[in-house]
Design a protein around this motif. Structure first.
Motif, PDB file in Angstrom:
ATOM      1  N   ASP A 138       0.836  -1.201   0.000  1.00  0.00           N
ATOM      2  CA  ASP A 138       0.000   0.000   0.000  1.00  0.00           C
ATOM      3  C   ASP A 138       0.872   1.253   0.000  1.00  0.00           C
ATOM      4  O   ASP A 138       0.633   2.194  -0.771  1.00  0.00           O
ATOM      5  CB  ASP A 138      -0.900   0.016   1.237  1.00  0.00           C
ATOM      6  CG  ASP A 138      -2.028  -1.006   1.175  1.00  0.00           C
ATOM      7  OD1 ASP A 138      -2.266  -1.584   0.092  1.00  0.00           O
ATOM      8  OD2 ASP A 138      -2.666  -1.242   2.215  1.00  0.00           O
ATOM      9  N   HIS A 163     -10.385   4.482   2.711  1.00  0.00           N
ATOM     10  CA  HIS A 163     -10.451   3.021   2.805  1.00  0.00           C
ATOM     11  C   HIS A 163     -11.859   2.572   2.447  1.00  0.00           C
ATOM     12  O   HIS A 163     -12.843   3.101   2.964  1.00  0.00           O
ATOM     13  CB  HIS A 163     -10.082   2.543   4.203  1.00  0.00           C
ATOM     14  CG  HIS A 163      -9.697   1.101   4.256  1.00  0.00           C
ATOM     15  ND1 HIS A 163     -10.612   0.077   4.092  1.00  0.00           N
ATOM     16  CD2 HIS A 163      -8.494   0.499   4.442  1.00  0.00           C
ATOM     17  CE1 HIS A 163      -9.986  -1.083   4.180  1.00  0.00           C
ATOM     18  NE2 HIS A 163      -8.703  -0.862   4.388  1.00  0.00           N
ATOM     19  N   ALA A 248      -0.048   2.154   6.345  1.00  0.00           N
ATOM     20  CA  ALA A 248       0.458   2.593   5.040  1.00  0.00           C
ATOM     21  C   ALA A 248       1.017   4.012   5.120  1.00  0.00           C
ATOM     22  O   ALA A 248       2.075   4.313   4.539  1.00  0.00           O
ATOM     23  CB  ALA A 248      -0.643   2.513   3.988  1.00  0.00           C
ATOM     24  N   LEU A 276      -7.345   0.050   0.847  1.00  0.00           N
ATOM     25  CA  LEU A 276      -6.915   1.429   0.699  1.00  0.00           C
ATOM     26  C   LEU A 276      -7.396   2.013  -0.634  1.00  0.00           C
ATOM     27  O   LEU A 276      -7.345   1.350  -1.669  1.00  0.00           O
ATOM     28  CB  LEU A 276      -5.386   1.479   0.741  1.00  0.00           C
ATOM     29  CG  LEU A 276      -4.744   2.780   1.224  1.00  0.00           C
ATOM     30  CD1 LEU A 276      -4.906   2.908   2.731  1.00  0.00           C
ATOM     31  CD2 LEU A 276      -3.262   2.808   0.861  1.00  0.00           C
ATOM     32  N   ARG A 294      -6.843  -0.519  -3.669  1.00  0.00           N
ATOM     33  CA  ARG A 294      -6.626  -1.958  -3.554  1.00  0.00           C
ATOM     34  C   ARG A 294      -7.879  -2.696  -4.013  1.00  0.00           C
ATOM     35  O   ARG A 294      -8.988  -2.363  -3.588  1.00  0.00           O
ATOM     36  CB  ARG A 294      -6.272  -2.312  -2.102  1.00  0.00           C
ATOM     37  CG  ARG A 294      -6.090  -3.805  -1.879  1.00  0.00           C
ATOM     38  CD  ARG A 294      -5.293  -4.117  -0.639  1.00  0.00           C
ATOM     39  NE  ARG A 294      -3.884  -3.704  -0.772  1.00  0.00           N
ATOM     40  CZ  ARG A 294      -2.988  -4.372  -1.491  1.00  0.00           C
ATOM     41  NH1 ARG A 294      -3.345  -5.476  -2.168  1.00  0.00           N
ATOM     42  NH2 ARG A 294      -1.750  -3.948  -1.565  1.00  0.00           N
ATOM     43  N   ILE A 309      -3.129  -3.918  -6.285  1.00  0.00           N
ATOM     44  CA  ILE A 309      -3.358  -2.495  -6.030  1.00  0.00           C
ATOM     45  C   ILE A 309      -2.781  -1.705  -7.204  1.00  0.00           C
ATOM     46  O   ILE A 309      -1.807  -2.138  -7.834  1.00  0.00           O
ATOM     47  CB  ILE A 309      -2.702  -2.063  -4.697  1.00  0.00           C
ATOM     48  CG1 ILE A 309      -3.088  -0.636  -4.323  1.00  0.00           C
ATOM     49  CG2 ILE A 309      -1.192  -2.247  -4.715  1.00  0.00           C
ATOM     50  CD1 ILE A 309      -2.688  -0.258  -2.888  1.00  0.00           C
TER      51      ILE A 309
END
Length: 351
Positions: A138, A163, A248, A276, A294, A309
Motif C-alpha cells: 500500500d 479506505h 500505510a 486502501l 486496492r 493495487i
C-alpha cells in the motif's frame, strides 16, 4: 451540409495540447520504469465476458459493445485497463511471476460521460502491483503516486487516502435497512451530515453505531485520523480498516511522502475496491488527476487469486493542470485545487 461535429463526450486534441499530453505520458512512464514497473501494451478490444468479469456492476453500464463481423463474438471497447492487466496476469504466469509490477498507457472509452466536464474517452497512464498485499505494498503505491506527480511538475499536488471498508463497517454495524443504503451512500458522497442523521433514525443497530453514521461525513481534513480513532472505538468493526490506513501512511511518510490528506468517508470505487483507496489532486485541474486503490477480489475472477493495487493518471486533467501552472492554458490559471471543488459534489468513479 456535412456535419463535422464529434459524438457527444468526445473531442479532438490540437497539436500543442497533444504534444503536452504525449510528453507527460513519456515522463510518467520514465518514473514508473525507474521504480521497477515494466511497460505492457494491450489491445483496445476485449471479449465482452472478459470485460464484464473485471468491472463492478455500476461500471457495466459504461461498456461500449458490438458483434465482431468476422467471428460473431460480442466484444467491447475497453472502458478500463485494469481488467486487461488482470487477464494478462492470469494468462501468462510464466512471463509474469508474482509479484508483478506493470505499467501502461492508452485510451479508454465509456458509453457515457461520468459527469460534466469528464469526457467519455480518457487517456490514462497507470501502474498495477499484482500479487503483493499488506502495508508495504500500500505504501509503495502512495510513494509511487506522490513521486510521479512531483517529478512530472505538478507542484502542490496532494494525495488523498481513504479506505473502502471503513464506512461500510459503520453502515453494517448500524444495521441500516437495505433500501436506505443507496441514499446513505449518496448522502456520504455529498458529505451531507444532516441527511445521514435522518437515515440513522431508521437504523436498527446499537446506539453508538447509529450515532457514528452521520459522523462519517466529517472524517476528512485536519484531524481526520483522530476523529476516525474515536469513531472506531464506538464501532470496533471499523478498526481494521483504520489500522491499514495508518500503517500505510507511517511507511509512506518514512519514505518522504508529506502532502497526504485523509478522507475516511470517501465512497470512491464503491463495490470494486477492497482496501486502501487514494486520489491525486493538483491546482488548476478540473477534477482529480489520478485515482486508484486496492482491489484484492479481482484477480480471483480470472483464475489467479491474489492481492492487487494500482492507480491511473488522467493525462488530460494532469496536462490541464501543467498548462495552467506554466501559463499555457486558459485564463483560469489560478483555479483552486480540484480537491476543494470536488468536496462540494462528488460522484463515485473508476471501475
Amino acid at each position: 451540409m456535412l456535419d463535422l461535429s464529434l459524438p457527444s463526450g468526445l473531442r479532438d486534441l490540437l497539436p500543442d495540447h497533444s504534444a503536452h499530453l504525449a510528453e507527460l505520458s513519456a515522463r510518467l512512464q520514465e518514473v514508473f520504469s525507474r521504480l521497477g514497473y515494466r511497460r505492457v501494451f494491450l489491445p483496445t478490444l476485449e471479449r465482452l465476458d472478459v470485460v464484464e468479469r473485471g468491472l463492478s456492476a455500476a461500471a457495466l453500464a459504461d461498456v461500449m459493445k458490438f458483434v465482431e463481423p468476422g467471428s460473431g463474438e460480442v466484444v467491447a471497447i475497453r472502458p478500463d485497463i485494469t481488467p486487461q492487466i488482470a487477464r494478462l496476469y492470469a494468462a501468462r504466469p510464466d512471463a509474469l511471476p508474482s509479484p508483478a509490477r506493470l505499467c501502461y498507457d492508452g485510451p479508454v472509452l465509456r458509453a457515457r460521460e461520468a459527469r460534466a466536464g469528464r469526457p467519455r474517452e480518457v487517456y490514462q497512464a497507470g501502474v498495477e502491483l499484482l500479487g503483493a498485499g499488506g502495508p508495504d505494498a500500500d505504501a509503495e503505491m502512495l510513494v509511487l503516486l506522490a513521486r510521479a506527480l512531483e517529478r512530472v511538475g505538478l507542484r502542490g499536488a496532494v494525495v488523498e487516502v481513504g479506505h473502502a471498508r471503513f464506512a461500510q463497517a459503520v453502515m453494517d454495524a448500524a444495521k441500516l435497512p437495505e433500501k436506505a443504503r443507496g441514499p446513505a451512500w449518496d448522502a456520504l458522497s455529498r458529505k451531507d451530515e444532516a441527511a445521514l442523521g435522518a437515515l440513522a433514525v431508521k437504523a436498527r443497530g446499537p446506539e453508538k453505531a447509529r450515532a457514528a453514521l452521520p459522523a462519517l461525513a466529517a472524517l476528512y481534513g485536519d484531524g481526520a485520523l483522530d476523529r476516525g480513532r474515536s469513531l472506531a472505538k464506538a464501532v470496533p468493526e471499523a478498526a481494521g480498516a483504520l489500522e491499514e490506513v495508518e500503517s500505510a501512511l507511517r511507511i509512506a511518510r518514512r519514505r518522504g511522502v508529506r502532502d497526504v490528506a485523509v478522507d475516511l468517508g470517501e465512497t470512491r470505487g464503491l463495490g470494486y475496491y477492497t482496501g486502501l483507496t487514494f486520489a491525486g489532486y493538483a491546482p488548476g485541474a478540473g477534477s482529480w488527476v489520478a485515482q486508484g486503490g486496492r482491489y484484492d477480489a479481482l484477480l480471483a475472477r480470472f483464475g489467479r487469486p491474489g492481492p492487487a493495487i494500482g492507480f491511473a493518471v488522467d493525462l488530460e486533467f494532469a496536462t490541464q493542470a501543467l498548462e495552467r501552472a506554466n501559463g499555457r492554458g486558459n485564463a483560469r490559471a489560478h483555479a483552486r485545487p480540484a480537491r476543494a471543488a470536488a468536496r462540494r459534489g462528488r460522484t463515485a468513479r473508476r471501475r
